[in-house]
Structures are given as structure tokens and as C-alpha cells.
Design an enzyme around this catalytic site. Structure first.
Site, short mmCIF file in Angstrom:
data_model
loop_
_atom_site.label_atom_id
_atom_site.label_comp_id
_atom_site.label_asym_id
_atom_site.label_seq_id
_atom_site.Cartn_x
_atom_site.Cartn_y
_atom_site.Cartn_z
N VAL A 12 0.83 -1.21 0.00
CA VAL A 12 0.00 0.00 0.00
C VAL A 12 0.86 1.26 0.00
O VAL A 12 0.62 2.20 -0.77
CB VAL A 12 -0.96 0.00 1.20
CG1 VAL A 12 -1.74 1.32 1.27
CG2 VAL A 12 -1.94 -1.17 1.09
N GLU A 121 -10.89 6.49 4.12
CA GLU A 121 -11.71 5.95 3.03
C GLU A 121 -11.27 4.55 2.62
O GLU A 121 -12.11 3.67 2.37
CB GLU A 121 -11.63 6.89 1.81
CG GLU A 121 -12.43 6.42 0.60
CD GLU A 121 -13.92 6.42 0.85
OE1 GLU A 121 -14.50 5.30 0.87
OE2 GLU A 121 -14.50 7.50 1.03
N VAL A 124 -12.30 0.61 4.29
CA VAL A 124 -13.46 -0.23 3.94
C VAL A 124 -13.65 -0.14 2.43
O VAL A 124 -13.86 0.94 1.90
CB VAL A 124 -14.75 0.22 4.65
CG1 VAL A 124 -15.89 -0.73 4.28
CG2 VAL A 124 -14.55 0.29 6.15
N GLY A 179 -2.85 -15.41 -4.02
CA GLY A 179 -2.47 -14.30 -3.16
C GLY A 179 -3.64 -13.57 -2.54
O GLY A 179 -3.45 -12.52 -1.90
N LYS A 198 -14.65 -3.90 9.43
CA LYS A 198 -15.19 -2.97 8.44
C LYS A 198 -16.62 -2.56 8.76
O LYS A 198 -16.97 -1.38 8.63
CB LYS A 198 -15.09 -3.60 7.05
CG LYS A 198 -13.65 -3.76 6.57
CD LYS A 198 -13.54 -4.56 5.29
CE LYS A 198 -12.10 -4.71 4.84
NZ LYS A 198 -11.97 -5.57 3.65
N GLY A 295 -6.14 -4.34 -3.36
CA GLY A 295 -5.21 -4.14 -4.46
C GLY A 295 -4.36 -2.91 -4.23
O GLY A 295 -4.79 -1.93 -3.62
#
Length: 405
Positions: A12, A121, A124, A179, A198, A295
């Protein structure tokens, strides 16, 4: 120019850096000024010491750094770092669902006190816009219900189990190979804690007070068999792991559980690793959000958007994105309302199920196990029926509530 720090440079964190570099001009126009990464916090510096540092103090002691993006994960290091940054008068954005679900009320209050923003943001739905539109575009609404698929790993597994008649173990192995699921310990996904964190965030936002994960009944997808998915298809439903929250006459009810979702419901069509969330407002009715829930670049794009929002609005953003602290409750946030339940029972004749569960219909019977759809049954009655099944020498293998929307 806005100088920022990125905490963590894994998937990330490196994605945030890439997004800010690639779309620098676009982001500058929308933020009103350039956003420049001045420092990146890593465990060990192996290159470019002017950019990378292993000490949070290098960031806290730099007056030019006014915002930070936290991408460390967990709470052990992230919580004290984020708290220190907010206390020093810096805005912080994060994708860290555990941090927000556990310490959100405290960090939001601290941000308001210091006149800065704390935004999340990406915590979740990854790159799927949800929190900002839910809080700002729907601000004229009282949010009554939230139902969503917020874990891409389990949604992928259920999609494969349904399409290919896979069992749980085979679907999990495939998710791990791709993955999507952790190899060593996939329990965070398959047993529901990820979805629980979440929905705790979404429920806290919707209802205005901290909803603690400890108060959310949580059940994952272990125990589901192809038998259940085939039976669901006969009933015109898909099986999905649903995180939900709604207001009842006695207060909020929140949960995470696999459910029967009628095919006409938009959530039934959310497949593979995608996420989908239905938000019901008292004025607007149902609003549906759909997109990639994880992702590198989708998540990073949401973090970058929060940096822009923090630059534009600062602490004013918390006029809508905020919730109050509240204590952990002594009991779970359950609802005793009746609903339709699918039950799969082993060791009893199918003919005995109507007498145990009341009105309904037999869905499947292969001799060894039977599936029954019990109508208008309360959770208390469901529990009592399961006790009777056990007393008669059988066992309840699965219970699935049908989503009524």
C-alpha cells in the site's frame, strides 16, 4: 506545496508513492497545491537516506511535513505513531481498518481538537468510494441499514464454490495460490474478523457512536459445503458473507454472517474479489456501491483522494465524518426479530424437520443430510430447535438467514 510522510512502504505505501508521482499534476490541481512525499518511514534504510528513514522522530521533528499517510497496518506501531502525528497538528489518512475500528473515536476526537483531519476511506472497500459519499452525499439522510460484501477473499471463494462445485478447502487453496488469502493463517478472512472491523466502522459512521467489534456477532464461511450452495440456487439465492448493520426499535443490530441473498438483490451479482455495499437512507432509499475491495493501486488511489480532501477541508471534514465514543456493551448487538432461515441437518429424517422448525419447505434430502427452509422463525426458536435436533441424535451443520430486501 504540501509535504507529506508515508509510514510503511509495502504494497500500500509504495502504491501511494506511485499514485502521487504518476498523477502529480492532476492531484495538484485538485488539492490546490502540489503534494510532495518528503519522508518515508521504513524498518531499515538501505537506500536514499534523504527520503527513507527508520525513525518516526525524523518526521515528527520536521515542521515542513504537515500530513501523513499511514500504511503500516495493525495497531502496535501504527496507533502510537498516528496519535503522535495528530497530536502534533498534522492530518493523517490511513487504510488501516484495525486501527480505525479499535481507536477511531479517540483519533477522530483528537483530530477535531487539533484542527486537522483523520481520514480512512481506504479502510473499507479499498478503492471503492464509500465512506466519503456515505457521509457527505447522504448527509441529509438518516442511514437505516447497511448490508455489504466487504471481504474479497471470501467472496472469491464462494464464487468458485458455486461455479465449480468446489469444497471449502479447494477454494481456499486456490485463493492462497492467487495471493487473495494468507498462506499461514487465513482466519482473518474466512472466519470474519476482517469483515467485522469494516462493519464496525460503517456502523459507527451510520449511527454516530462507536460500535465495538467485541459486540458484533461474527461468523465466517467455514462449514459451508457445495450442498448448501446448490440448495441456495434451488431457492433462487446466492450464498454471500454479509456484513450488516441496521437500526431496530431497540437500537442498533450489527453482524457478520453467511446469508442467502435472493438473486434479484444486487449483492447476489457481486462476484470474485469485488465488493458491494447497499446503504439505505430514510429519504433516498437504497444506494449501491461497487468496486475492487483491495489491491495496491485501488487502495492507494483512495488514500491519495483522502490526502486531497484533507488539504481542501482540513478539520471541517469532520462535520460529517465523525462518531462519538461509547463503552463496550455487556451483550452482543443482536436482534430477536423473526426471519427465514435455511438449516442443514445430519442424522435425522427429513420428515422430522417441520415438527422441529415449524412452517417451511424441504429444500434437499440426500438421505444423509437434509436442508429445510424455516419461515418466520426467531433466533430463540432456532436455537431451541437445534437443541432438540441434538437430543434426537442429529446435528445442525449450517444455518443461513435469508436477506430480506
Amino acid at each position: 506545496m504540501i509535504n507529506i510522510a508515508i509510514l510503511g512502504f509495502g504494497t500500500v505505501g509504495s502504491g501511494v508513492y506511485a499514485v502521487l508521482q504518476k498523477n502529480a499534476g492532476l492531484i495538484a490541481r485538485r488539492a490546490g497545491q502540489e503534494i510532495r512525499v518528503k519522508r518515508v518511514l521504513v524498518l531499515e534504510v538501505t537506500e536514499n537516506p534523504e527520503l527513507f528513514t527508520s525513525s518516526i522522530d525524523d518526521i515528527l521533528n520536521d515542521p515542513e511535513i504537515t500530513m501523513a499517510a499511514e500504511a503500516i497496518g495493525g495497531v502496535k506501531a501504527a496507533y502510537p505513531y498516528v496519535k503522535a502525528l495528530l497530536a502534533s497538528g498534522r492530518s493523517v489518512v490511513t487504510s488501516n481498518k484495525e486501527l480505525v475500528a479499535t481507536h477511531g473515536a479517540e483519533l477522530l476526537a483528537l483530530a477535531k481538537e487539533k484542527g486537522v483531519a483523520f481520514l480512512f476511506e481506504a479502510s473499507v472497500g479499498g478503492g471503492m468510494p464509500l465512506i466519503t459519499p456515505m457521509c457527505q452525499s447522504l448527509l441529509a439522510n438518516q442511514v437505516e441499514e447497511v448490508y455489504g460484501i466487504v471481504n474479497g477473499t471470501t467472496n472469491y471463494m464462494l464464487t468458485r464454490m458455486s461455479r465449480e462445485n468446489m469444497d471449502f478447502a479447494a477454494a481456499l487453496r486456490e485463493a492462497q495460490q492467487l495471493g487473495y488469502a494468507e498462506t499461514k493463517d487465513p482466519s482473518d478472512d474466512v472466519d470474519g474478523p476482517d469483515a467485522c472491523r469494516k462493519i464496525a466502522i460503517l456502523a459507527s459512521l451510520a449511527f454516530g457512536k462507536q460500535v465495538h467489534t467485541q459486540n458484533i456477532p461474527t461468523r465466517g464461511i467455514r462449514g459451508l459445503e457445495p450442498f448448501d450452495l446448490r440448495a441456495a440456487a434451488r431457492l433462487g439465492c446466492a450464498v454471500k458473507l454479509i456484513a450488516w448493520a441496521r437500526q431496530t426499535e431497540t437500537g442498533p443490530a450489527v453482524g457478520v454472517e453467511p446469508m442467502l441473498v435472493p438473486l434479484e438483490n444486487q449483492l447476489a451479482g457481486v462476484e470474485d474479489v469485488f465488493n458491494g455495499v447497499l446503504v439505505r437512507g430514510d429519504m433516498v432509499g437504497n444506494v449501491f456501491f461497487y468496486g475492487r475491495g483491495a489491491g495496491k493501486l485501488p487502495t492507494a488511489s483512495a488514500i491519495a483522494a483522502d490526502l486531497v480532501l484533507a488539504a481542501q477541508q482540513g478539520a471541517a471534514v469532520h462535520n460529517s465524518i465523525f462518531w462519538e465514543p461509547s463503552p463496550v456493551l455487556p451483550a452482543p448487538l443482536t436482534s430477536g426479530e423473526p426471519a427465514t432461515y435455511y438449516v442443514r441437518v445430519k442424522g435425522l429424517a427429513a420428515s422430522m424437520l417441520p415438527g422441529l422448525y415449524g412452517p417451511g419447505e424441504l429444500v434437499a434430502d440426500d438421505g444423509g443430510q437434509a436442508a429445510y427452509l424455516a419461515e418466520n422463525i426467531t433466533p430463540k426458536k432456532l436455537y431451541e430447535a437445534a437443541r432438540q435436533v441434538k437430543a434426537l441424535g442429529g446435528s445442525v451443520q449450517m444455518e443461513l438467514r435469508r436477506l430480506e430486501q
